[in-house]
Structures are given as C-alpha cells and as structure tokens.
Design an enzyme around this catalytic site. Structure first.
Site, mmCIF file in Angstrom:
data_model
loop_
_atom_site.group_PDB
_atom_site.id
_atom_site.type_symbol
_atom_site.label_atom_id
_atom_site.label_comp_id
_atom_site.label_asym_id
_atom_site.label_seq_id
_atom_site.Cartn_x
_atom_site.Cartn_y
_atom_site.Cartn_z
ATOM 1 N N ASP A 98 -35.359 47.702 1.358
ATOM 2 C CA ASP A 98 -35.296 48.641 -0.774
ATOM 3 C C ASP A 98 -33.535 48.956 -1.035
ATOM 4 O OD1 ASP A 98 -36.417 49.602 -2.926
ATOM 5 O OD2 ASP A 98 -36.614 51.340 -2.113
ATOM 6 N N ASP A 158 -33.379 51.207 -4.576
ATOM 7 C CA ASP A 158 -33.127 52.125 -4.885
ATOM 8 C C ASP A 158 -34.179 53.011 -4.228
ATOM 9 O OD1 ASP A 158 -32.790 51.310 -7.930
ATOM 10 O OD2 ASP A 158 -33.836 50.426 -7.591
ATOM 11 N N ASP A 191 -37.728 53.365 1.291
ATOM 12 C CA ASP A 191 -37.470 55.493 1.134
ATOM 13 C C ASP A 191 -39.125 55.932 0.906
ATOM 14 O OD1 ASP A 191 -36.780 54.540 -1.696
ATOM 15 O OD2 ASP A 191 -36.562 56.595 -2.049
#
Length: 214
Positions: free
Chosen positions: A8, A10, A165
C-alpha cells in the site's frame, strides 16, 4: 523465503496525511464549509479520494461531491509532495529488498496518476508496477489490481506478501489469498489490524524483512 512484496502507499510507504488533509481543507474552504484537524483525516482516508471527500462533506453536503472532487484533484496534484515523505526506515527496507532481488509493486487507492508521481519521485526505478485508482478496475479491497501487480511481477500469490496499514489492505490480501502484513506506523493502528485478521503485524520496517526471510 518470499519473492515479492505488494505495498500500500499512504500510511505504509509514505506519510501523506498532512498533504491530504491540507488539500481537503482547502476544498472545504472554497465552499465555505467547516474544516477538520489533520488528526481526524486518519479516519477519512484509505478507501480512495471519492470516499475521503464523502466523509469530509458529510451527508448534509453530499450534493457538492462532484464539484469538490474536481477541486481536490486540482489542488492536491499541485501539493501532493509538499510534506509527503517515506516513513523512517522505509528507504532502508526498500533498498535492502531491491539488493536481495525481491520484486516490489505498489497497489493503492490513490488516483493512479498521483500514485505514479509520488512513487517515482520518492522511489525512482524501484517498483515493477504501480496500480492506483482508475476506472479500469475496482478499488481495494477488490483484488483485481493486486492480480495485475502479480502478473507484472510474474510471481505466484503464495510467494508474496501484501503490506498495508488498514483493514482495507488486510481484506485485500485475504481476497487475493495473499499473506498480509499490517504496519502499525500508519493511519489506523494495531487494533484495526488485529481485528482485521492480519497474518503478521509489525512495528518497524526492519521486521518486514524478517517475515520475508523466514
């Protein structure tokens, strides 16, 4: 030992929350709407720009969505690298993975052109493929963009990790049948990753290499 990593963007590779928040707040100001503290944007991001703007507007102003999305694209395109930087230890991890011949791709819900701009600026000549949000395929946690990245890397899903995240990333790994690694330094934290069922959860980038090598 794993042969590939799907990251991922961001909240995983880069801390972009300040630029996202400032740009969204500028859009809200344009329409004389109340703004939010930067910390609140941690709960707004993760599902793509459209969902970010929906959450910032709220249902009472959802009629402004299309106009605000256009405004955001213009503003954020100019400011997406003002404050956005890799998290501590990420550059070292990426360099180490590259040196060991581990193939890497980015799979993100950030608009495709902006994802390419950020990744190629901060990590030039590093990733096999970058897949951001575009009309060709659904956003995560749908696994289609992940499958495209696997094809680009010419790797089987069993040989890769999906690293992110948030629950969106863990769900993406589950949907694509790829082992997931949740990172606690991002926007959502350990509790969300635990409840989402991440295969592993790490507190610093160096631990990702340990998982790859075991």
């Amino acid at each position: 030992m794993k042969k590939g990593c799907l990251f991922d963007l961001d909240g995983t590779l880069v801390n972009s929350i300040e630029d996202l928040a400032i740009s969204t707040n500028e859009v809200l100001k344009l329409h004389d709407l109340p703004t939010y503290d930067i910390s609140q944007y941690r709960l707004f991001v993760g599902n793509g720009v459209k969902k970010l703007m929906e959450r910032a507007l709220g249902q009472e102003h959802i009629d402004l969505l299309d106009e605000c999305l256009n405004d955001f694209q213009k503003i954020y395109r100019q400011h997406c690298l003002d404050h956005t930087l890799p998290y501590q230890g990420i550059k070292e991890l990426i360099d180490d993975l590259k040196a060991k011949g581990i193939k890497m791709s980015v799979v993100t819900n950030k608009p495709h052109a902006l994802a390419i701009k950020i990744v190629e600026t901060l990590f030039p000549d590093t990733f096999v493929a970058i897949y951001g949000q575009q009309d060709l395929y659904p956003v995560k946690p749908d696994p289609q963009s992940t499958y495209l990245a696997l094809m680009a890397m010419k790797l089987d899903k069993k040989d890769c990790l999906f690293i992110g995240d948030s629950q969106v990333d863990i769900d993406t790994g589950y949907n694509a049948e790829i082992d997931s690694v949740g990172v606690t330094w991002g926007f959502r934290g350990r509790q969300e990753l635990t409840e989402a069922g991440a295969n592993d959860i790490v507190d610093n980038p160096a631990q990702i290499m340990e998982i790859i090598q075991r």
